[in-house]
Design an enzyme around this catalytic site. Sequence first.
Site, short mmCIF file in Angstrom:
data_model
loop_
_atom_site.label_atom_id
_atom_site.label_comp_id
_atom_site.label_asym_id
_atom_site.label_seq_id
_atom_site.Cartn_x
_atom_site.Cartn_y
_atom_site.Cartn_z
N GLU A 149 -9.47 13.22 -5.40
CA GLU A 149 -10.61 12.61 -4.73
C GLU A 149 -11.93 13.35 -4.92
O GLU A 149 -12.99 12.72 -4.95
CB GLU A 149 -10.31 12.44 -3.23
CG GLU A 149 -9.15 11.50 -2.95
CD GLU A 149 -9.37 10.08 -3.47
OE1 GLU A 149 -10.49 9.75 -3.89
OE2 GLU A 149 -8.40 9.29 -3.45
N TYR A 157 -12.45 14.51 -0.39
CA TYR A 157 -13.47 13.75 -1.10
C TYR A 157 -14.78 14.54 -1.19
O TYR A 157 -15.31 14.78 -2.28
CB TYR A 157 -13.76 12.43 -0.38
CG TYR A 157 -12.65 11.43 -0.35
CD1 TYR A 157 -12.69 10.29 -1.15
CD2 TYR A 157 -11.55 11.58 0.50
CE1 TYR A 157 -11.67 9.35 -1.12
CE2 TYR A 157 -10.53 10.65 0.54
CZ TYR A 157 -10.60 9.53 -0.27
OH TYR A 157 -9.58 8.60 -0.23
N HIS A 189 -16.00 3.88 -7.44
CA HIS A 189 -15.06 4.94 -7.05
C HIS A 189 -13.67 4.63 -7.60
O HIS A 189 -13.02 5.51 -8.19
CB HIS A 189 -15.02 5.06 -5.53
CG HIS A 189 -14.14 6.17 -5.04
ND1 HIS A 189 -14.60 7.46 -4.85
CD2 HIS A 189 -12.82 6.20 -4.73
CE1 HIS A 189 -13.60 8.22 -4.43
NE2 HIS A 189 -12.50 7.48 -4.36
N GLU A 190 -13.20 3.40 -7.40
CA GLU A 190 -11.86 3.06 -7.87
C GLU A 190 -11.79 3.09 -9.40
O GLU A 190 -10.77 3.47 -9.98
CB GLU A 190 -11.44 1.69 -7.33
CG GLU A 190 -11.59 1.50 -5.83
CD GLU A 190 -11.04 2.65 -5.00
OE1 GLU A 190 -10.08 3.31 -5.44
OE2 GLU A 190 -11.58 2.90 -3.90
N GLY A 216 -10.71 0.64 -0.74
CA GLY A 216 -10.16 0.25 -2.03
C GLY A 216 -8.98 1.13 -2.37
O GLY A 216 -8.82 2.22 -1.83
N MET A 217 -8.13 0.64 -3.25
CA MET A 217 -7.00 1.42 -3.74
C MET A 217 -6.97 1.27 -5.25
O MET A 217 -6.96 0.16 -5.78
CB MET A 217 -5.69 0.94 -3.12
CG MET A 217 -4.48 1.75 -3.57
SD MET A 217 -4.60 3.50 -3.10
CE MET A 217 -3.63 4.26 -4.40
N GLU A 218 -6.90 2.40 -5.94
CA GLU A 218 -7.16 2.47 -7.37
C GLU A 218 -5.98 2.09 -8.24
O GLU A 218 -5.84 2.58 -9.38
CB GLU A 218 -7.60 3.89 -7.74
CG GLU A 218 -6.56 4.99 -7.51
CD GLU A 218 -6.59 5.63 -6.14
OE1 GLU A 218 -6.02 6.72 -5.98
OE2 GLU A 218 -7.19 5.04 -5.21
N GLN A 265 0.88 -1.17 0.00
CA GLN A 265 0.00 0.00 0.00
C GLN A 265 0.91 1.22 0.00
O GLN A 265 1.45 1.61 1.03
CB GLN A 265 -0.94 0.01 1.21
CG GLN A 265 -1.80 1.27 1.35
CD GLN A 265 -2.61 1.57 0.09
OE1 GLN A 265 -3.12 0.68 -0.56
NE2 GLN A 265 -2.72 2.84 -0.26
N CYS A 266 1.09 1.81 -1.18
CA CYS A 266 2.10 2.87 -1.34
C CYS A 266 1.57 4.28 -1.15
O CYS A 266 2.37 5.21 -0.96
CB CYS A 266 2.76 2.74 -2.71
SG CYS A 266 3.83 1.29 -2.86
N GLN A 267 0.28 4.50 -1.27
CA GLN A 267 -0.25 5.84 -1.07
C GLN A 267 -0.19 6.18 0.43
O GLN A 267 -0.52 5.33 1.26
CB GLN A 267 -1.70 5.92 -1.56
CG GLN A 267 -2.20 7.36 -1.73
CD GLN A 267 -3.64 7.40 -2.24
OE1 GLN A 267 -4.51 6.71 -1.73
NE2 GLN A 267 -3.89 8.21 -3.25
#
EC number: 3.3.2.10
Length: 612
Positions: free
Chosen positions: A328, A393, A305-306, A279-281, A128-130
Amino acid sequence: MAPIDPHSFTDSTHPLTTHVSLSLYLSFPTSTIHASALLTLSSPFSGTLSLDSRSLSLSSILDPQTLHPLPHSLSPTPDPIRGTEISVVLSGQSQILLIYSTSPAASALQWLSPPQTFSKTHPYVYTQCQAIHARSIFPCQDTPARRIRYDVVMNIPASLSAVMSARHVRRRLPLPEEATHLDSSLCWCAEDRVVEEFVMEQPIPPYLFAFAVGELGFREVGPRTRVYAESADVEVLDAAEVEFAGTEEMIRQGEKLFGEYDWERFDLLVLPPSFPYGGMENPRMVFLTPTVIKGDASGGQVVAHELAHSWTGNLITNVNNEHFWLNEGFTTYAERRIVEVVQGADIATLNMGIGWRGLKDEMERFKDNLECTKLKNNQQGVDPDDVYSQVPYEKGFQFVLRIERQVGRTAFDEFLKKYIATFKFKSIDTDTFLDFLKANIPGIEKEINLELWTEGVGIPEDAYEPVSTIYTKIISLAEEFKQGKMPSEDEVAEWKGQEWELYLENLPKSCEPSQVIALDKRYRLAESKDYEVKVSFLQVAISSKCREYHGEVEKTLKTVGRMKYLRPLFNALAQSGGTEEKQLAKQVFAEARETYHPIAQGVVESILSKYI
């Protein structure tokens, strides 16, 4: 030095990295990656180049043409937010080869031992890099202002398989020469290991670098979509296949609204419960928490969303986290447009209502730090994980919606397509967007106070609280609860998770314990399989001193690692004022800490240090 990002050592006067070639040897017994990274710059450079890193063990930095060492140094004391600066002295090179190993405590990696997985047989690791954690996997210019292409050669146990936010090239046996620059003690060519090759041919910001390795299986759910999960977890795979069956229709509607889908594949990976986000896009391979599988297809809204990020975020990216709303806010707007078409206007309005409630809660959360209520905000010396919130968001969504309301949907749709086409594969800031807005919608600054929206605190007066029959009815029923009246079974007969979530989030923060108990006795909210409903109810129960629910709170906090649930529950316990609640928070975190992702660990530690 001319910094371009408060969270990076990257200097704007230096050439940018355009390509990274990675060789990764994953060692599960030691929870480390032994690696080499070949960085290609946009042009030859002479001088000192700065790179970001965090908790990396650097063996050497070489000129890849001659294999001669390059002079370099590390900052003596790691910056608490940015990590360690690597300074490399170049004399006309355009490539750098770095040999290094990651740390078992790498902030982007969660290593799961076999007992922590569903099968209890094989280990698992995911990334998970963000927002600024790619630097804990490989040295880089870790800022969204820099976009890279990459290829990866990944050596893993043969019993496992790998997926990435990249195109899979092939799976093969290792070659002896591939260990040339790595630790010679590594069993690179052992018979029980394989190599997975990947390539990412489109430029992405480093935070979108992603992979997962485990015992994985998949289901086909569309012509360009597979759903992956642990192969032993057949129940999750089957449920995900049903939950996300409408994905292809969402992609088609997204293309109608925003233009061609540029990433070829849109695959989904359902991760273990410790994944810290909904979630991660990651392009080509979206990561999802299992909590989005609700059995009624409503989890598809997270997928929407993703998916929307495929245009707003992945194609057009904020230049740094101070402009995060560009990712976002636009994506939340795009998500709701997709949901409106696929699932109906009422569902989209419910989403807006839940978001409106969440935005108001964030204003209360940041009442003593109003900078965090701005869209464009100063994050110098601020860890982006500490100020992550719904503001970019939902306030961002409100700003985009305000523009649409001003010019009309038809005109705004044309503007949005032009915006995406103009800045495709670029990273921009708020001022760039505003200049484009004013150039393409002349006079908009006379109708909307753009400075107030982007740099002002709080919620502007011309924001839009959603209005619909069902939304108004739910808010009315929540008001009636304050007078001691519960909704009747007839009134909630058609409710699904979103209706209950909106209702619960609009109840008073503290109610009479007898009311809360009676509500749960009738509708079994604490036992809901929809975590949005469960957590919203448990927040009310904690604030109302209904201590008979402490067992369910503990069970929930030990079952999932999604920060959307950890943050409100730990906050409710820590701020309750009760000794028993605070003790429960400390006890649960002590027992569950190692099951949380490093990012989530830091968030909970921050909450407990502030209030306990």
